[in-house]
Design an enzyme around this catalytic site. Structure first.
Site, PDB file in Angstrom:
ATOM      1  N   TYR A  19     -28.430   6.591   5.375  1.00 30.13           N
ATOM      2  CA  TYR A  19     -28.645   5.345   6.112  1.00 30.13           C
ATOM      3  C   TYR A  19     -27.728   5.311   7.327  1.00 30.13           C
ATOM      4  O   TYR A  19     -26.735   6.030   7.407  1.00 30.13           O
ATOM      5  CB  TYR A  19     -28.419   4.114   5.225  1.00 30.13           C
ATOM      6  CG  TYR A  19     -27.122   4.087   4.437  1.00 30.13           C
ATOM      7  CD1 TYR A  19     -25.919   3.693   5.027  1.00 30.13           C
ATOM      8  CD2 TYR A  19     -27.105   4.420   3.083  1.00 30.13           C
ATOM      9  CE1 TYR A  19     -24.744   3.640   4.304  1.00 30.13           C
ATOM     10  CE2 TYR A  19     -25.932   4.378   2.348  1.00 30.13           C
ATOM     11  CZ  TYR A  19     -24.749   3.983   2.956  1.00 30.13           C
ATOM     12  OH  TYR A  19     -23.574   3.939   2.231  1.00 30.13           O
TER      13      TYR A  19
ATOM     14  N   ARG B  44     -16.987   2.530   5.916  1.00 31.89           N
ATOM     15  CA  ARG B  44     -15.864   1.914   5.189  1.00 31.89           C
ATOM     16  C   ARG B  44     -14.688   1.604   6.112  1.00 31.89           C
ATOM     17  O   ARG B  44     -14.027   0.573   5.961  1.00 31.89           O
ATOM     18  CB  ARG B  44     -15.398   2.834   4.055  1.00 31.89           C
ATOM     19  CG  ARG B  44     -16.309   2.848   2.852  1.00 31.89           C
ATOM     20  CD  ARG B  44     -15.798   3.785   1.772  1.00 31.89           C
ATOM     21  NE  ARG B  44     -16.639   3.718   0.593  1.00 31.89           N
ATOM     22  CZ  ARG B  44     -16.446   2.895  -0.431  1.00 31.89           C
ATOM     23  NH1 ARG B  44     -15.402   2.074  -0.419  1.00 31.89           N
ATOM     24  NH2 ARG B  44     -17.258   2.876  -1.466  1.00 31.89           N
TER      25      ARG B  44
ATOM     26  N   GLU C  12       0.848  -1.198   0.000  1.00 31.92           N
ATOM     27  CA  GLU C  12       0.000   0.000   0.000  1.00 31.92           C
ATOM     28  C   GLU C  12       0.881   1.244   0.000  1.00 31.92           C
ATOM     29  O   GLU C  12       1.838   1.337   0.782  1.00 31.92           O
ATOM     30  CB  GLU C  12      -0.908  -0.020   1.239  1.00 31.92           C
ATOM     31  CG  GLU C  12      -1.580   1.284   1.594  1.00 31.92           C
ATOM     32  CD  GLU C  12      -2.448   1.854   0.492  1.00 31.92           C
ATOM     33  OE1 GLU C  12      -2.456   3.086   0.340  1.00 31.92           O
ATOM     34  OE2 GLU C  12      -3.121   1.063  -0.223  1.00 31.92           O
ATOM     35  N   GLN C  13       0.558   2.211  -0.863  1.00 34.85           N
ATOM     36  CA  GLN C  13       1.408   3.388  -0.966  1.00 34.85           C
ATOM     37  C   GLN C  13       1.285   4.332   0.228  1.00 34.85           C
ATOM     38  O   GLN C  13       2.228   5.043   0.567  1.00 34.85           O
ATOM     39  CB  GLN C  13       1.114   4.145  -2.253  1.00 34.85           C
ATOM     40  CG  GLN C  13      -0.247   4.801  -2.326  1.00 34.85           C
ATOM     41  CD  GLN C  13      -0.404   5.605  -3.616  1.00 34.85           C
ATOM     42  OE1 GLN C  13       0.514   5.702  -4.435  1.00 34.85           O
ATOM     43  NE2 GLN C  13      -1.580   6.176  -3.793  1.00 34.85           N
TER      44      GLN C  13
ATOM     45  N   ASP D 169     -11.769  -0.895  -8.749  1.00 31.21           N
ATOM     46  CA  ASP D 169     -11.817   0.368  -9.479  1.00 31.21           C
ATOM     47  C   ASP D 169     -10.691   0.514 -10.488  1.00 31.21           C
ATOM     48  O   ASP D 169     -10.792   1.310 -11.421  1.00 31.21           O
ATOM     49  CB  ASP D 169     -11.759   1.546  -8.505  1.00 31.21           C
ATOM     50  CG  ASP D 169     -13.092   1.840  -7.846  1.00 31.21           C
ATOM     51  OD1 ASP D 169     -14.091   1.200  -8.229  1.00 31.21           O
ATOM     52  OD2 ASP D 169     -13.133   2.703  -6.950  1.00 31.21           O
TER      53      ASP D 169
END
Length: 399
Positions: free
Chosen positions: A220, A114, A40-41, A298
């Site tokens: 929500y 998230r 991960e950067q 993505d």
């Protein structure tokens, strides 16, 4: 899920990108006996505060990876998807979720923060499997292995490299050349409000989607019901700022949604700060893989969030990739691509189409849409959604 001595058990996989898709891929690969590390950067794993919907096709995967208790603890099961008119709040359609959805497809629908999901995935990975501060700068495929080079000087070799590094994917650029995501003409104000501030509204535990001229509003509960997540999407012609996520004053969002229902405005008035996101997508790539390198999430099928399936598609990608590599080794990348490209392209197309449907100006087309939804023509029945919600990403394609 355990390894069964399959062809993939001897290979190693480097996953570039420590988001939801990348961590799910690493966990799925390890569960199937495949050595996997995440690069991960960023200097730390983090998510800008926002909600994510985990429908049964995705929760099936996450339950299979041992996250059922985490999802039950921090997720919220919505009773329904309630679609409403922007000004008077009239119900356009109400599709059951929660019990009926779980009974039909065997797994729940969750509304989550998230960051909660990312933390749950990271906690399930063995120590040392996530390498932070690794920004990919180069690739060389040597036929039997892929060499990855990072900005910090590190070099890593693996049998397969997976680019799960988002819409600005360096992996994709190295494989297929530079390509610029397309601004969709939509921006989204996102915010999180402590639920106690909204107690007077007596909000239902539903996903509520309000449709109006040139925009829509979704809200929500997340974080076990402690927070209310909202996304206020509106249209604008251009996006000139470099950042996709700007902090904005709540007053900006309120001004954009002038005249909308009091409940919509009350939720925005209660937020401390909002983030403004530009929504980008790209034409789905016809191929994702070259040699021992492939893409996920993505990086290869960024889409508008108007089907609430962006994260779910990345989670599905991860499960299918792991299954294909476990059964066939590196050649399994061909089957992974063959199974995932048509399905994600179909979801991408429907997400794009929903932009026009959600944002119709008041008038004849809007009245026709509303009448159709009232008559049950929204396409949200359990039968109509079975091709999405009933999909088994670890098993076989249902496209």
């Amino acid at each position: 899920m355990t390894s069964n001595g399959s062809r993939g058990a001897g290979i190693s996989v480097a996953v570039v990108g420590g988001g939801i898709g990348g961590l799910t891929a690493a966990l799925a690969l390890l569960r199937l006996g495949i050595d996997a590390h995440v690069y991960e950067q960023a200097a730390e794993l983090s998510e800008v505060g926002a909600g994510v919907q985990i429908s049964p096709n995705a929760s099936r995967v996450l339950h299979g990876l041992g996250l059922a208790e985490d999802l039950a603890r921090t997720g919220v099961k919505p009773a329904a998807l309630h679609q409403r008119r922007w000004d008077d709040g009239r119900t356009l359609t109400r599709a059951p979720l929660a019990g009926p959805l779980e009974e039909t497809f065997g797994f729940p629908h969750y509304l989550m923060h998230r960051a909660d999901l990312l933390a749950a995935l990271a906690a399930r990975l063995p120590a040392g499997r996530i390498r932070l501060g690794h920004r990919l700068t180069g690739l060389t495929d040597h036929g039997d292995r892929v060499e990855a080079r990072f900005a910090n000087g590190a070099r890593v070799e693996a049998g397969v490299l997976v680019g799960a590094d988002g819409i600005h994917s360096p992996t994709r650029a190295l494989l297929f050349g530079p390509e610029h995501p397309r601004f969709t003409g939509c921006v989204a104000y996102r915010g999180l409000v402590p639920a106690e501030r909204l107690r007077a509204l007596e909000l239902e535990t539903t996903t509520q989607l309000w449709m109006g001229p040139g925009g829509h509003f979704v809200h929500y509960f997340v974080a076990g019901g402690r927070l209310v997540n909202f996304v206020a999407i509106t249209e604008q012609d251009t996006w000139t700022r470099e950042s996709w996520t700007d902090r904005r004053a709540a007053a900006d969002a309120l001004a954009t949604f002038e005249g909308w229902h009091p409940q919509v405005r009350a939720i925005m008035e209660a937020v401390d700060e909002t983030y403004l996101w530009a929504l980008f997508d790209r034409t789905p790539l016809p191929r994702w893989s070259t040699g021992g390198v492939t893409l996920l999430g993505d990086a290869c099928h960024a889409m508008l969030p108007f089907m609430a399936q962006g994260a779910a598609m990345a989670i599905e990608d991860a499960a299918t990739l792991a299954a294909c590599l476990a059964s066939e080794g590196r050649p399994g990348l061909g089957r992974y691509e063959a199974e995932r490209v048509p399905r994600t392209a179909r979801v991408h197309a429907l997400s794009t189409a929903n932009k026009a449907r959600f944002h119709l100006p008041d008038g004849p087309e809007q009245r026709e849409r509303d009448a159709g939804m009232a008559a049950g023509a929204s396409g949200l029945s359990l039968d109509a959604m079975a091709w999405i919600y009933g999909h088994d990403a670890f098993g076989h394609s249902t496209r």
